[in-house]
Design an enzyme around this catalytic site. Structure first.
Site, PDB file in Angstrom:
ATOM      1  N   SER A  63       0.565  35.258 -22.585  1.00 39.67           N
ATOM      2  CA  SER A  63       1.857  34.706 -22.910  1.00 39.67           C
ATOM      3  C   SER A  63       1.848  33.212 -22.930  1.00 39.67           C
ATOM      4  O   SER A  63       2.780  32.796 -23.614  1.00 39.67           O
ATOM      5  CB  SER A  63       2.477  34.812 -21.333  1.00 39.67           C
ATOM      6  OG  SER A  63       2.632  36.182 -21.248  1.00 39.67           O
ATOM      7  N   ARG A 192     -17.744  22.822  -7.339  1.00 44.18           N
ATOM      8  CA  ARG A 192     -16.433  22.360  -7.438  1.00 44.18           C
ATOM      9  C   ARG A 192     -15.343  22.293  -6.395  1.00 44.18           C
ATOM     10  O   ARG A 192     -14.147  21.897  -6.388  1.00 44.18           O
ATOM     11  CB  ARG A 192     -15.539  23.286  -8.425  1.00 44.18           C
ATOM     12  CG  ARG A 192     -15.544  24.740  -7.828  1.00 44.18           C
ATOM     13  CD  ARG A 192     -14.501  25.579  -9.014  1.00 44.18           C
ATOM     14  NE  ARG A 192     -14.630  27.025  -8.429  1.00 44.18           N
ATOM     15  CZ  ARG A 192     -14.116  27.951  -9.017  1.00 44.18           C
ATOM     16  NH1 ARG A 192     -13.926  27.774 -10.369  1.00 44.18           N
ATOM     17  NH2 ARG A 192     -14.241  29.062  -8.575  1.00 44.18           N
TER      18      ARG A 192
END
Length: 515
Positions: A63, A192
């Site tokens: 999308s 991270r």
């Protein structure tokens, strides 16, 4: 303010692909008299996946990418595709920031380091990109190149690292250029989650050579010995292969992972002040230049070989420049797509752009309410059509995609039928108020609800999507001379119907001709 020849209403259906396979096809098997009529009247299928929309070849559309291409009127290449094309076309050697890095090294201490995940996993990096960088830096005549090998073992087999190391050794030997200086697992190099004690292990190794010392001819045996003790690629503690290859004052470091999230901590420590959080006893080298493969974070002060592209004069901006008003509408699930993504990946609302958010239903999964808020979106669109205030209005219909993702075939049929009813109401209002209705989709989904093994199919597809035009003053071309029609052609076609010129930045083509 520009005058328009025709006012346009654009509908983007989410997840409506074209397929003749009837089994599990919620679009073909649903009652869709409106879309059937529009497609029969005046339409052409267009591409919405892979390189057609700037994604890697063969990859299904999504999308975000779909709306970006529809609104931008050009193929918007993802970072990975830009890099792959540069590697394939051997144009890395012409990369502005790589040339600047080479010049800095040649004028300075002659040293560049390449640091990153060495595997063919393709999630964070690719070994082919490393090979291309080595070749380019050799062509740019950088005197000394050091390579720091981050072991993978997550996106690849846990013990595949020795194979990738052998490939790298063979490549360096063939090129007679570059020296492998460090081996360390991604557990230490690519954290991270602010586990600075892990990053410190990598940092101390890169700068001070803290780790097990060996030579390149023994490196593979050392790693195999680690495997025997259950220390796999991801968790390899530093192996130091060259004292000369430590990062020193004035060095240039290029990190070649293209995915940002696991590069932020190590690059911030090497290239900015964050190293102070590591509480390392190692002296931080002065005047080091860090360069990322891509932009790892907007706030970072160092350059990227492939910085983000800005998309000037997307459809929404161009209409605004021309002094025209516009209206964008979607329900919550797809609101970002008709605003941020449709507008070229910027939050900015352009002048004379009106927006409308219709709340999505609050249900656990959308198969429980397959129509979602399609009727509400249609209501808002009809209101605007009756006002006749805007030259261009557009909306998104979410149900075929969101219900398609549930894998519940019967619900997907209802979602498709509800969407067709909503488009029918908009079509009637377009006829009444003299708007040209154009309908397309961002990618396929609901046309494939059953997987080949008979289970649920919940993903997007690579199928073509429709592109329709309700005005018979315009006829779709049979084909474009040099490529397939794709989502990048929607905005230029909208401008053609509006009777407006195309901005030079739009490389898509109008795919209708006036008759």
């Amino acid at each position: 303010m520009s005058e328009v020849k025709n006012r346009v209403c654009l509908v983007v259906i989410d997840g409506w692909g074209i397929s003749n396979e009837s089994k599990g096809n919620a679009i073909l098997n649903a009652k869709t008299p409106v879309m059937d009529e529009l497609c029969a009247l005046n339409s052409h299928p267009i591409e919405a996946h892979g390189l057609h929309v700037g994604l890697p070849e063969g990859l299904m559309g999504n999308s975000e990418v779909g709306h970006l291409n529809i609104g931008a009127g050009r193929v918007v290449y993802q970072d990975i595709v830009r890099i792959n094309l540069a590697v394939k076309n051997k144009t890395l050697v012409e990369n502005k920031h790589l040339k600047e890095a080479a010049e800095r090294a040649i004028k300075g201490n002659g040293r560049i380091h390449l640091c990153g995940l060495v595997s063919d996993g393709g999630v964070h990096s690719h070994i082919d990109h490393l090979f291309a960088l080595i070749t380019a830096l050799k062509q740019l005549k950088v005197p000394q190149l050091y390579i720091h090998f981050f072991g993978d073992g997550r996106d690849t087999s846990p013990t595949s690292g020795v194979g990738f190391l052998q490939q790298l050794i063979d490549f360096v030997n063939k090129e007679q250029y570059g020296e492998i200086a460090t081996i360390v697992g991604r557990y230490y190099a690519m954290d991270r989650d602010k586990r600075w004690e892990r990053i410190r292990v990598c940092y101390d190794a890169l700068i001070a050579g803290v780790g097990e010392k060996t030579t390149i001819d023994k490196a593979i045996d050392v790693i195999k010995g680690r495997y025997a003790k259950d220390e796999t690629d991801e968790f390899l503690k530093p192996i130091i292969l060259s004292d000369k290859g430590r990062t020193k004052d004035g060095d240039t470091l290029i990190f070649f992972d293209y995915r940002a999230d696991r590069m932020r901590e190590i690059t911030e420590c090497m290239g900015m002040e964050r190293y102070k959080d590591l509480k390392s006893d190692i002296k931080h080298p002065k005047d080091m230049q860090v360069i990322g493969m891509t932009q790892y974070k907007a706030e970072f002060t160092f350059p990227a070989l492939f910085p983000p592209e800005s998309h000037k004069n997307v459809l929404a901006e161009w209409l605004s420049v021309k002094g025209l008003t516009q209206f964008h509408c979607a329900e919550t699930e797809k609101y970002a797509h008709v605003t941020f993504f449709f507008n070229g990946g910027v939050e900015k609302q352009f002048e004379n752009e009106e927006r409308c958010l219709v709340p999505s239903p609050k249900v656990a999964t959308y198969d429980l309410e397959p129509a979602m808020s399609s009727a509400g979106v249609a209501d808002k669109m009809i209101e605007q059509l009756n006002r006749k205030a805007h030259a261009f209005i557009m909306c998104n219909f979410a149900p075929p995609d969101m219900v398609g993702h549930t894998g519940v075939y019967e619900a997907a049929v209802k979602a498709v039928e509800a969407t067709d009813i909503a488009i029918g109401r908009i079509y009637e209002a377009c006829k009444k108020n003299d708007y040209v209705l154009m309908v397309t989709a961002d990618h396929g989904n609901a046309e494939k609800m059953i997987a080949p093994d008979g289970g649920k199919h919940t993903a997007h597809t690579c199928n073509l999507v429709p592109f329709t035009c309700s005005s018979l003053k315009f006829k779709f071309m049979d084909k474009l001379p040099d490529r397939e029609m794709a989502l990048c052609d929607v905005a230029p076609t909208v401008l053609k119907v509006l009777g407006l010129p195309l901005p030079s930045e739009m490389t898509g083509k109008p795919v209708v001709i006036e008759v």
